[in-house]
Design an enzyme around this catalytic site. Sequence first.
Site, short mmCIF file in Angstrom:
data_model
loop_
_atom_site.label_atom_id
_atom_site.label_comp_id
_atom_site.label_asym_id
_atom_site.label_seq_id
_atom_site.Cartn_x
_atom_site.Cartn_y
_atom_site.Cartn_z
N GLU A 95 0.82 -1.21 0.00
CA GLU A 95 0.00 0.00 0.00
C GLU A 95 0.86 1.25 0.00
O GLU A 95 1.94 1.27 0.57
CB GLU A 95 -0.79 0.09 1.30
CG GLU A 95 -1.66 -1.05 1.58
CD GLU A 95 -2.27 -0.92 2.97
OE1 GLU A 95 -2.97 -1.84 3.35
OE2 GLU A 95 -2.03 0.09 3.64
N CYS A 108 3.05 8.40 1.65
CA CYS A 108 3.46 7.44 2.68
C CYS A 108 3.78 6.13 1.97
O CYS A 108 2.94 5.59 1.26
CB CYS A 108 2.29 7.29 3.65
SG CYS A 108 2.56 6.05 4.92
N CYS A 115 4.88 -7.13 8.14
CA CYS A 115 5.85 -6.62 9.12
C CYS A 115 6.04 -7.68 10.19
O CYS A 115 5.10 -8.36 10.58
CB CYS A 115 5.33 -5.32 9.73
SG CYS A 115 6.49 -4.57 10.92
N CYS A 119 3.24 -4.89 16.40
CA CYS A 119 2.68 -3.91 17.34
C CYS A 119 1.17 -4.22 17.48
O CYS A 119 0.50 -4.51 16.48
CB CYS A 119 2.89 -2.48 16.85
SG CYS A 119 4.64 -2.07 16.73
N CYS A 122 -1.56 -2.45 15.19
CA CYS A 122 -1.21 -2.17 13.80
C CYS A 122 -1.62 -3.33 12.89
O CYS A 122 -1.39 -4.49 13.22
CB CYS A 122 0.30 -1.95 13.72
SG CYS A 122 0.88 -1.66 12.04
N GLU A 179 8.94 -2.39 8.57
CA GLU A 179 9.89 -1.69 9.45
C GLU A 179 11.13 -1.36 8.60
O GLU A 179 11.87 -2.26 8.19
CB GLU A 179 10.24 -2.60 10.64
CG GLU A 179 11.44 -2.16 11.44
CD GLU A 179 11.43 -0.69 11.87
OE1 GLU A 179 10.39 -0.19 12.34
OE2 GLU A 179 12.48 -0.03 11.72
N SER A 233 8.71 5.50 16.91
CA SER A 233 7.39 5.18 17.47
C SER A 233 7.56 4.79 18.93
O SER A 233 8.17 3.77 19.23
CB SER A 233 6.75 4.03 16.69
OG SER A 233 6.62 4.41 15.34
N1 SAH Z 1 7.48 0.36 11.36
C1 SAH Z 1 7.60 1.76 11.42
C2 SAH Z 1 6.84 2.53 10.34
C3 SAH Z 1 5.45 2.13 10.01
S1 SAH Z 1 4.07 2.65 10.93
C4 SAH Z 1 7.21 2.28 12.78
O1 SAH Z 1 6.69 1.51 13.57
O2 SAH Z 1 7.45 3.44 13.07
C5 SAH Z 1 4.01 4.38 11.04
C6 SAH Z 1 3.36 4.84 12.33
O3 SAH Z 1 1.94 4.53 12.37
C7 SAH Z 1 3.96 4.17 13.57
O4 SAH Z 1 4.14 5.13 14.58
C8 SAH Z 1 2.88 3.18 13.94
O5 SAH Z 1 2.99 2.75 15.27
C9 SAH Z 1 1.63 3.94 13.62
N2 SAH Z 1 0.42 3.11 13.50
C10 SAH Z 1 0.32 1.85 13.09
N3 SAH Z 1 -0.96 1.43 13.12
C11 SAH Z 1 -1.68 2.46 13.56
C12 SAH Z 1 -3.06 2.66 13.80
N4 SAH Z 1 -3.93 1.69 13.60
N5 SAH Z 1 -3.47 3.88 14.23
C13 SAH Z 1 -2.57 4.87 14.43
N6 SAH Z 1 -1.26 4.75 14.22
C14 SAH Z 1 -0.81 3.56 13.80
#
Ligand code: SAH
Length: 364
Positions: A95, A108, A115, A119, A122, A179, A233
Site C-alpha cells: 500500500e 506514505c 511486518c 505492534c 497495527c 519496518e 514510534s
Molecule cells: N514500522 C515503522 C513505520 C510504520 S508505521 C514504525 O513503527 O514506526 C508508522 C506509524 O503509524 C507508527 O508510529 C505506527 O505505530 C503507527 N500506526 C500503526 N498502526 C496504527 C493505527 N492503527 N493507528 C494509528 N497509528 C498507527
Amino acid sequence: MSPPLPPSAWSLLPAEWKPLCKELGLPAFRSEQIVTGLYQNFAQSWQELTTLPAGLRDTLAERLSLTPLETVHIHESADGVRKLLLACADGERIETVLIPSKDRVTQCISTQVGCAFGCAFCASGAAGCVRDLTAGEIVAEVMAACHLMRASAVLPSPRPGAKPALPRPGNIVVMGMGEPFANYDNVLRALRILNDQKGVNIGARHITLSTCGVVPGIRRLAEEGLQFELSVSLHAPDDALRDRLMPVNKRWPIATLLDTCRDYTEKTGRVVTFEYTLVKGLNDRPHHADALIRLLRHLPCKVNLIPLSPVEGTGFERPEDRTCLAFLDTLLKAKINTTLRKSRGKDVDAACGQLRLRKQLNPL
Ligand code: SAH
C-alpha cells in the site's frame, strides 16, 4: 517456472548508469538520456524511452526490468486522501497513501510486505512479514504516485509565468507497511534515489523515516551523514505498557532507545520526533502524559500525537477528541514541542496495512 525477472531499473542510483553504459560500450550521454527518461519523463517501459535506439532499448530490457507496480485498487476519501493498493511482479500486495495539502502532496510508502514486529494495534503485522521490498519496488511506489498525479492533476497550479512543477510528491514519509530498519540497505538505497537531484529530487528534509525502535538501525543511520528526518514510534511512557503494545521493547527497552536517540541527535544535530499513538484508556490518561513529560523533558525532541485509527479485531479504540486535545495541552504546557496529527483518510483505512488486510479478508 518462469525465469526470474532482471533487477529493476529503478534500483540504480543515477550515478550508477554511467559505469553501466560504459560497460555496454555506450557513450556517456546515453546515461543522461536514460536518467531523464526515468525521472523527468516517468517512463514506464523501455519502449517509452524514444530518445534511445530500438536495439538499445532491447539490450537494456534484458539487463534491467522497467515494469511499474500494478495498481489494483484506488480508494479515495472525501478529504482527497488516496490510498493505492499495488501489486508486485510476484503478486504480493503493498500500500501507499497520497495525502494532499495546500501546496504539496505527501506520500506514505511501504518498505516490506507485512511486518515482523507485531505492534498490538497495527494491521501491518497481523500476518507477519512476507518479504522485504527491493529498492526498485520502493522507488516504483513513488513512480506510481507520479503517474497518478500526472494523470489527475492533483498538483496546485503554478504561479503565472512559472514552469509547471513535475508531478511528484513533495514529502515522503516511510510510514507505510513494514519496518524500514529491518530492510535497511534497500530502504536507504531507495531513499537516496528519491533524494538525488537527478533522481526524483525530493529534498532530504522532506523525507522522514519512521522506526518502531530498532536501535542498531538508528545507530547506523547516525553514521550516514544524511539529512533525512527520523521518527521513532514510542507509544508508551513506561516499559510495562510498551512491552504490551510493542514487542520490540523487550529487545530494546525505553532507556536504551532514548539513549540511542540522544546519541543520534548529538552526532547528527538532528532532533528526533517521537510518535505516540493515542489509544483509548490505555496510554491516553493524564498520568501517561505526566510520565511522558518526565521521560522526554531533558531530551531535545518533538512529539507527534496520532489518534488511533482502529483496526478490526484488535479491540483498541480511538480516544475522544477532547482527550487527545487535553494530552496535547499537557505536553505543550511542559514546553514539549508537540503536534496532534489530524486524522485523514479515515474512510480509506489509511492506517498502515489496513487496506491490504481488508482486501485479504474481503477481496471485493
Ligand atoms: N514500522 C515503522 C513505520 C510504520 S508505521 C514504525 O513503527 O514506526 C508508522 C506509524 O503509524 C507508527 O508510529 C505506527 O505505530 C503507527 N500506526 C500503526 N498502526 C496504527 C493505527 N492503527 N493507528 C494509528 N497509528 C498507527
